[in-house]
Design a protein around this motif. Structure first.
Motif, mmCIF file in Angstrom:
data_model
loop_
_atom_site.group_PDB
_atom_site.id
_atom_site.type_symbol
_atom_site.label_atom_id
_atom_site.label_comp_id
_atom_site.label_asym_id
_atom_site.label_seq_id
_atom_site.Cartn_x
_atom_site.Cartn_y
_atom_site.Cartn_z
ATOM 1 N N UNK A 311 0.832 -1.201 0.000
ATOM 2 C CA UNK A 311 0.000 0.000 0.000
ATOM 3 C C UNK A 311 0.867 1.251 0.000
ATOM 4 N N UNK A 312 0.691 2.170 -0.964
ATOM 5 C CA UNK A 312 1.417 3.441 -0.929
ATOM 6 C C UNK A 312 1.041 4.230 0.324
ATOM 7 N N UNK A 313 2.046 4.809 0.968
ATOM 8 C CA UNK A 313 1.827 5.572 2.194
ATOM 9 C C UNK A 313 2.784 6.759 2.216
ATOM 10 N N UNK A 314 2.581 7.643 3.178
ATOM 11 C CA UNK A 314 3.452 8.803 3.329
ATOM 12 C C UNK A 314 3.780 8.999 4.801
ATOM 13 N N UNK A 315 4.964 9.546 5.044
ATOM 14 C CA UNK A 315 5.314 10.043 6.364
ATOM 15 C C UNK A 315 5.043 11.542 6.344
ATOM 16 N N UNK A 316 4.258 12.019 7.293
ATOM 17 C CA UNK A 316 3.931 13.433 7.319
ATOM 18 C C UNK A 316 4.498 14.080 8.574
ATOM 19 N N UNK A 317 4.548 15.397 8.545
ATOM 20 C CA UNK A 317 5.013 16.174 9.689
ATOM 21 C C UNK A 317 3.930 17.175 10.059
ATOM 22 N N UNK A 318 3.575 17.210 11.343
ATOM 23 C CA UNK A 318 2.586 18.146 11.855
ATOM 24 C C UNK A 318 3.255 18.996 12.931
ATOM 25 N N UNK A 319 3.024 20.309 12.881
ATOM 26 C CA UNK A 319 3.683 21.196 13.837
ATOM 27 C C UNK A 319 2.686 22.074 14.574
ATOM 28 N N UNK A 320 3.029 22.363 15.843
ATOM 29 C CA UNK A 320 2.217 23.220 16.695
ATOM 30 C C UNK A 320 2.947 23.457 17.999
ATOM 31 N N UNK A 321 2.248 23.928 19.007
ATOM 32 C CA UNK A 321 2.873 24.158 20.308
ATOM 33 C C UNK A 321 1.910 23.804 21.430
ATOM 34 N N UNK A 322 2.420 23.076 22.430
ATOM 35 C CA UNK A 322 1.663 22.778 23.628
ATOM 36 C C UNK A 322 1.964 23.804 24.711
ATOM 37 N N UNK A 323 0.946 24.123 25.510
ATOM 38 C CA UNK A 323 1.092 25.115 26.573
ATOM 39 C C UNK A 323 0.680 24.507 27.915
ATOM 40 N N UNK A 324 1.379 24.905 28.976
ATOM 41 C CA UNK A 324 1.028 24.449 30.318
ATOM 42 C C UNK A 324 -0.154 25.258 30.850
#
Length: 344
Positions: A311-324
């Motif tokens: 099965x064709x697949x992709x590795x993706x990158x997701x970015x954001x920021x977590x806050x306390x």
């Protein structure tokens, strides 16, 4: 002895301490101490053990009066793979998910700040074993402080594209199924006469659950690694037909009609796989995903193409920021007749 000391001493076996965070407005409640030993050779074994033996603790932390119907949590566990810096289970008000992108972003920062991984400038790598597999977070690190993070997904792929289903009250509905660490149904919200601006969250969530139940009754999922991963976690509604835009409005409704306040990291991962499958995004191109209700956003891009068996697949990158947002100590008095509620 004050009342707090008296209560906690009487109930010491039920004290759970947490670190509270959010990413994109979506809660991340990390249980840092107080959980009993979680048994299992693999992380999926540990997930099953929690479901079968410790579920009262999940309910205590996720449901009212300590949580709420949209709460989300993390239980750190011992990793069973040597590459991982830490391993976690994900919890919510229905049970235990196998991947969570918004929590992974927060966990990257948490791991550096709490010394699980030593901070290295300008960016620190944190490898997190999730039930769906190993996920790598890259955490900004400057002047001794951790910040925003991006994570590389497990292989993401389209399970079924350009599907149709007759849904009672709506007629023929077009949808896709994609995997971003867990399986989602992807569907244009406007097919139901709804929109993010004026339609209520309740109407959107109710419609999503109706669609998910219908698709689940029609489609049998499989996963190449373990069929514990082969279930429909939620629905990703987007607004209008898909095209090659650089920004997409979406809202994730998951578990038992929980409405994600973030753009949903695993949902955005599967969305990128779907867009790539349809020829609407190329490797290296950045796409922005905006929650249709809260307007919080993540950025994502295709890192590389891979194959999952055939099965064709992709590795993706997701970015954001977590806050306390804080720290908590939770306990349950021994004579409390209602340790938790879940009202829907």
């Amino acid at each position: 002895m004050n009342s707090y000391q008296r209560i906690t001493e009487l109930n010491s076996s039920l004290i759970i301490k947490t670190v509270e965070m959010h990413t994109g407005g979506e809660a991340v409640r990390i249980a840092v101490s107080g959980y009993p030993e979680i048994i299992g050779e693999t992380i999926l074994d540990k997930r099953r053990y929690c479901k079968e033996n410790l579920d009262q603790l999940r309910k205590m932390l996720m449901e009212e009066p300590r949580g709420h119907s949209e709460m989300y949590g993390v239980i750190p566990v011992n990793s069973d793979i040597k590459e991982a810096d830490m391993a976690v289970l994900f919890t919510h008000c229905e049970g235990y998910s196998v991947m969570c992108g918004h929590a992974t972003i927060a966990l990257g920062r948490y791991a550096v700040d709490h010394g699980i991984v030593k901070g290295v400038s300008p960016e620190t790598i944190v490898k997190i074993q999730c039930p769906c597999g190993l996920v790598t977070a890259h955490v900004e690190y400057q002047d001794g402080k951790a910040g925003a993070a991006r994570f590389e997904s497990v292989p993401c792929f389209v399970f079924a594209a350009d599907q149709k289903i007759n849904l009672e009250g709506y007629g023929e509905i077009h949808y896709d199924i994609s995997y971003g660490g867990t399986f989602y149904v992807y569907c244009d919200l406007t097919q139901f006469g709804l929109n993010f601006k004026s339609s209520s969250v309740t109407d959107i969530a109710t419609t999503a659950m109706k669609l998910r139940r219908a698709v689940a009754a029609k489609v049998t999922l499989t996963h190449h690694e373990d069929n514990d991963l082969a279930y429909f976690y939620g629905v990703i509604f987007y607004s209008g037909p898909l095209d090659n835009s650089d920004c997409f409005e979406e809202t994730c409704i998951f578990a038992d009609a929980q409405v994600d306040r973030s753009p949903c990291g695993s949902g955005s991962s599967g969305f990128l796989a779907l867009l790539h499958h349809k020829g609407l995004v190329k490797e290296g191109e950045v796409r922005k995903f905006v929650n249709g209700k809260t307007r919080s956003s993540f950025n994502g891009k295709i890192m590389k193409q891979v194959k999952v068996k055939d099965t064709p697949a992709v590795i993706v990158e997701i970015s954001g920021k977590g806050y306390y947002t804080g720290e908590c100590t939770f306990y349950c008095e021994q004579d409390d007749p209602q340790p938790s509620f879940l009202v829907k």
